[in-house]
Design an enzyme around this catalytic site. Structure first.
Site: not given
Ligand SMILES: Cc1cc2nc3c(=O)[nH]c(=O)nc-3n(C[C@H](O)[C@H](O)[C@H](O)COP(=O)(O)OP(=O)(O)OC[C@H]3O[C@@H](n4cnc5c(N)ncnc54)[C@H](O)[C@@H]3O)c2cc1C
Length: 398
Positions: A144, A146, A351, A378
């Site tokens: 995709f 974009l 940690d 996203e």
């Protein structure tokens, strides 16, 4: 007295530390079945290989037929060999896959939500026939396009453009940071035209269309990420998605994928907490297990709080989606909240493992590094915060 007995009885039941509010109990039998079968796939086929794939910076492509055989590609779509699952079941798929690794959930999100969904929703009958069943079987892999090199948060200003030439379009431009780009057979390329933004289906092998892999990533190393280049690519009008115009096209795909991310992040956090609970029980410091230390318990409890609220948020989001009532800002809130939660959990688990936490032998550092991508792609965290801010105020502050 009866009520008191009842309280003791309820309190005496051991809760699942990864599901304190018994989300599982509110699932339908079908939803539980989906969750359990994906969990089995992850336990048996993903976890044994994923650490090495991450180290080798390699997408474990051998898993694609397994994902397809379980019906995980395009699982929420109807027809074309797709399972037509509800939103809760699709969310659970993402959650279980990301318990394995964000790379696998990313692969499935891109294939299902960013490629198959727009073909299903906005494609012509011929496009649906040509691609969807093959994509559900994993025989055709999609990507995709974009984001562009000059800035992904502002897609309205994309530079990639397509101009009409007779019955064809001429596509020029570049896309950056594209999941699956190096392995994709098909790309959904979003481009500016004189008529607004349009989506084009560009097959690998089309003259002028090339891809390149991005190497040396410290995050999502088990995912194939790359760039797309379009140099005077001739695309027949039949390869344009006819059913959508403008930014609404890519944004509606992103809403589907962000929904999956909100669920997936829970799985990554659960994987970290699960490993840490075991570790802190057996690590003895100052004469007692680490798990019996107040500060450690507070941190574990914080994680459980985060995971539980994320689970309930995701579940309600799915119920809204299944009722057809979900809005983009609700999805933004969940993506932001759940990924932030998972990133914080992964970092804190890293940690609490001490020096061992930087070793590939333990999952938290891998999840932590992966989630640095998930919090960015996203829509970055700030972009989702601004979406929620716009919902609250009615004012766009982007
Ligand atoms: C591993 C990976 C896989 C990806 N896969 C895909 C894919 O398959 N397809 C695709 O199209 N894209 C993909 N992306 C791209 C991703 O969606 C973008 O990286 C993301 O949208 C951010 O764009 P950018 O990197 O250009 O950052 P920029 O947009 O340049 O943002 C930089 C910083 O500025 C902040 N910022 C931007 N605007 C504002 C504002 N108005 N106010 C305050 N702060 C702001 C951002 O939050 C961020 O912190 C992927 C990215 C990664 C890392």
């Amino acid at each position: 007295m009866d009520a008191f007995d009842g309280v003791i009885h309820v309190a005496a039941q051991a809760l699942d530390p990864l599901d304190l509010y018994d989300v599982r109990g509110s699932l339908s039998e079908d939803e539980r079945l989906v969750k359990d079968s994906v969990a089995r796939l992850v336990d048996e086929q993903v976890l044994p290989i994923i650490g090495k794939a991450f180290e080798e910076h390699r997408f474990p492509r051998e898993l694609v037929p397994e994902l397809a055989a379980l019906g995980l590609l395009g699982s929420s779509l109807a027809g074309y060999g797709c399972a037509g699952l509800n939103a809760v079941a699709s969310g659970l798929i993402c959650q279980e896959l990301e318990r394995g690794d964000s790379a696998l959930r990313s692969f499935v999100s891109v294939q299902s939500s960013l490629c198959m969904y727009p073909i299903h929703a906005f494609g012509s009958d011929a496009q649906r026939e040509r691609y969807l069943a093959r994509m559900a079987r994993g025989e055709c892999i999609g990507c995709f396009g974009l984001t562009e090199p000059h800035g992904g948060s502002d897609p309205a200003n994309m530079k990639t453009h397509a101009r009409r030439r007779g019955a064809d379009w001429i596509l020029n431009g570049a896309k950056m940071w594209i999941t699956n780009a190096p392995i994709a057979d098909l790309c959904i390329a979003w481009a500016a035209t004189d008529e607004g933004i349009r989506g084009f289906l560009v097959e690998r092998g089309t003259p002028g269309f090339t891809t390149a892999e991005i190497h040396h990533k410290f995050s999502l190393r088990a995912s194939a990420t790359g760039a797309l280049y379009f140099d005077d690519v001739v695309i027949p009008d039949e390869q344009r998605l006819p059913g959508v115009e403008g930014l609404k096209g890519p944004l509606s795909c992103l809403s589907q994928a962000r929904f999956g991310i909100a669920w997936g992040a829970i799985g990554a956090a659960q994987a970290c907490l699960s490993e840490l609970l075991e570790y802190t029980k057996t690590r003895v410091l100052f004469g007692r297990p680490l798990a019996a230390t107040q500060l450690i318990q507070v941190r574990l409890a914080e994680m459980a709080r985060g995971i539980t609220t994320a689970q309930l948020l995701a579940l309600e989001l799915a119920r809204l989606k299944d009722r057809g009532a979900v809005t983009p800002s609700q999805i933004s809130l969940a993506k932001w909240h759940n990924v932030r939660m998972a990133l914080d959990v992964a970092r804190d688990c890293r940690d609490m493992l001490g020096g061992a936490g930087i070793s590939a032998e333990y999952a938290p550092i891998r999840h932590m590094l992966n989630l640095e991508s998930v919090v960015t792609y996203e829509g970055t965290e700030s972009v989702h915060q601004l979406s929620v801010g716009r919902e609250l105020t009615g004012l766009s502050a982007f």
